[in-house]
Write a protein that holds these residues in place. Structure first.
Motif, PDB file in Angstrom:
ATOM      1  N   THR A  34       4.085  -0.098  -2.442  1.00 35.84           N
ATOM      2  CA  THR A  34       2.794  -1.227  -2.854  1.00 35.84           C
ATOM      3  C   THR A  34       1.643  -0.340  -3.657  1.00 35.84           C
ATOM      4  O   THR A  34       0.725  -0.980  -3.841  1.00 35.84           O
ATOM      5  CB  THR A  34       2.173  -2.367  -1.585  1.00 35.84           C
ATOM      6  N   SER A  35       1.534   0.819  -3.430  1.00 33.65           N
ATOM      7  CA  SER A  35       0.727   1.477  -3.736  1.00 33.65           C
ATOM      8  C   SER A  35       0.530   2.435  -5.121  1.00 33.65           C
ATOM      9  O   SER A  35       2.010   2.203  -5.272  1.00 33.65           O
ATOM     10  CB  SER A  35       0.372   3.016  -3.124  1.00 33.65           C
ATOM     11  N   PRO A  36      -0.301   2.109  -5.947  1.00 35.25           N
ATOM     12  CA  PRO A  36      -0.605   2.519  -7.128  1.00 35.25           C
ATOM     13  C   PRO A  36       0.172   3.887  -7.603  1.00 35.25           C
ATOM     14  O   PRO A  36       0.188   4.321  -8.486  1.00 35.25           O
ATOM     15  CB  PRO A  36      -1.997   2.470  -7.510  1.00 35.25           C
ATOM     16  N   ASN A  37      -0.123   4.910  -6.178  1.00 38.25           N
ATOM     17  CA  ASN A  37       0.348   5.664  -6.011  1.00 38.25           C
ATOM     18  C   ASN A  37       1.547   6.295  -6.218  1.00 38.25           C
ATOM     19  O   ASN A  37       2.129   7.315  -5.621  1.00 38.25           O
ATOM     20  CB  ASN A  37      -0.161   7.250  -5.157  1.00 38.25           C
ATOM     21  N   PHE A  38       2.959   4.945  -5.666  1.00 35.73           N
ATOM     22  CA  PHE A  38       3.492   5.576  -5.149  1.00 35.73           C
ATOM     23  C   PHE A  38       4.607   6.162  -6.172  1.00 35.73           C
ATOM     24  O   PHE A  38       4.470   5.990  -8.031  1.00 35.73           O
ATOM     25  CB  PHE A  38       4.514   4.234  -5.147  1.00 35.73           C
ATOM     26  N   VAL A  39       5.342   7.292  -6.153  1.00 38.19           N
ATOM     27  CA  VAL A  39       6.486   7.859  -6.908  1.00 38.19           C
ATOM     28  C   VAL A  39       7.546   7.583  -7.462  1.00 38.19           C
ATOM     29  O   VAL A  39       8.747   7.976  -8.558  1.00 38.19           O
ATOM     30  CB  VAL A  39       6.838   9.499  -5.781  1.00 38.19           C
ATOM     31  N   GLY A  40       8.674   5.981  -7.027  1.00 38.52           N
ATOM     32  CA  GLY A  40       9.335   5.612  -7.628  1.00 38.52           C
ATOM     33  C   GLY A  40      10.285   5.723  -6.565  1.00 38.52           C
ATOM     34  O   GLY A  40      10.453   6.651  -5.510  1.00 38.52           O
ATOM     35  N   GLN A  41      11.126   5.054  -6.215  1.00 35.60           N
ATOM     36  CA  GLN A  41      12.570   4.521  -5.389  1.00 35.60           C
ATOM     37  C   GLN A  41      13.454   5.839  -6.005  1.00 35.60           C
ATOM     38  O   GLN A  41      13.991   5.933  -5.054  1.00 35.60           O
ATOM     39  CB  GLN A  41      12.550   2.847  -5.788  1.00 35.60           C
ATOM     40  N   GLU A  42      13.910   6.080  -7.382  1.00 35.11           N
ATOM     41  CA  GLU A  42      15.096   6.293  -7.383  1.00 35.11           C
ATOM     42  C   GLU A  42      14.391   8.471  -6.647  1.00 35.11           C
ATOM     43  O   GLU A  42      15.001   9.269  -5.803  1.00 35.11           O
ATOM     44  CB  GLU A  42      15.651   7.312  -9.010  1.00 35.11           C
ATOM     45  N   ALA A  43      12.932   8.746  -7.273  1.00 36.53           N
ATOM     46  CA  ALA A  43      12.433   9.635  -6.515  1.00 36.53           C
ATOM     47  C   ALA A  43      12.498  10.412  -5.319  1.00 36.53           C
ATOM     48  O   ALA A  43      13.101  10.999  -4.906  1.00 36.53           O
ATOM     49  CB  ALA A  43      11.300   9.936  -7.473  1.00 36.53           C
TER      50      ALA A  43
END
Length: 278
Positions: free
Chosen positions: A100-109
């Protein structure tokens, strides 16, 4: 003084760490910022590897992280290991592992990073927490893989690889018990280190003694057996404290040589176990 926490360092770790900070394809840039990354580079004393320090054209975050960690892997792995831990902690603090964070790096990463850290003997939690794998919770092939990760680190002289996390055993003792468990269903009875290691050598058809006329490889195996028995005596001579694998009277050079030898012996056992699983 307690040893500061560190993470693992390898070519694969460099790749996933660079990916965790890479926002080159994003419309909105994610934190941490370039300034925050450089602060951690400076704190870890790896600025010599930062491609932005040469006065040329500025490069992106991923290339900077890749540059400093690659430099550290070649010149001072211990500093790089410290930086890996600090970067993971900073990305976690910025919300990089929170969807939910704008800094989320992504599920795959995140998934790829967790897989790579696991291969190196570390658990990267879903919240970004980074801790060594507790070997007491593993068995079978999973324990073999974790021990091999510690072997790789020990062969590079990493202090924390010598004392296996979550156990009262050193790397070779943990490996010897694993060999006996795989071969006979238990890790052997409580006994002295020399006997335990000898039992493990016998279990996988390694020589721990030699005589004139024996093949050269048996002399090598027996020499490695005696070497690690001596290393164990060195470790136990005065006791161990504050996360150190050896007493403070042992020099840094002696400690590094001993740790690397532990990696060789543990690897010898694991390779022999793989060759002779039954």
């Amino acid at each position: 003084m307690n040893t500061p926490p560190i993470g693992p360092l390898s070519d694969a770790i460099i790749t996933v760490m660079a990916r965790l900070v890479d926002d080159g394809q994003d419309e909105v840039k994610r934190q941490p910022t370039h300034y925050e990354l450089e602060a951690e580079f400076r704190r870890s004393r790896v600025l010599d590897g930062d491609p932005n320090q040469g006065g040329g054209r500025p490069v992106g975050k991923a290339k900077r992280v890749r540059g400093v960690l690659s430099w550290a892997l070649e010149h001072d792995p211990r500093r790089g290991e410290r930086l890996v831990y600090l970067l993971a902690a900073m990305i976690r603090a910025k919300g990089g592992f929170r969807p939910t964070s704008p800094n989320f790096v992504g599920q795959e990463a995140v998934r790829d990073a967790r897989d790579v850290f696991r291969e190196e003997g570390y658990d990267l939690g879903s919240d970004g927490s980074l801790v060594p794998v507790v070997l007491d919770s593993l068995f079978g092939s999973a324990l073999t893989s974790a021990l091999r990760a510690y072997v790789r680190r020990a062969k590079r002289g990493a202090n924390d690889a010598a004392l296996v996390t979550g156990t009262g055993k050193d790397l070779v003792e943990a490996t010897a018990k694993h060999v006996l468990t795989v071969r006979f269903g238990d890790g052997g009875h409580q006994t002295n280190f020399r006997t335990l290691l000898g039992q493990a050598f016998i279990a996988v058809d390694l020589a721990f003694t030699w005589a004139e006329g024996d093949p050269a490889h048996q002399r090598v195996e027996a020499a490695l057996f005696e070497l690690d028995c001596a290393v164990n005596m060195l470790r136990n001579k005065e006791g161990v404290g504050h996360g150190r694998p050896f007493p403070t009277t042992v020099t840094e050079a002696q400690s590094r040589a001993a740790i690397e030898s532990m990696g060789l012996v543990a690897e010898l056992l694991l390779n022999a176990l793989e060759k002779n699983p039954e």
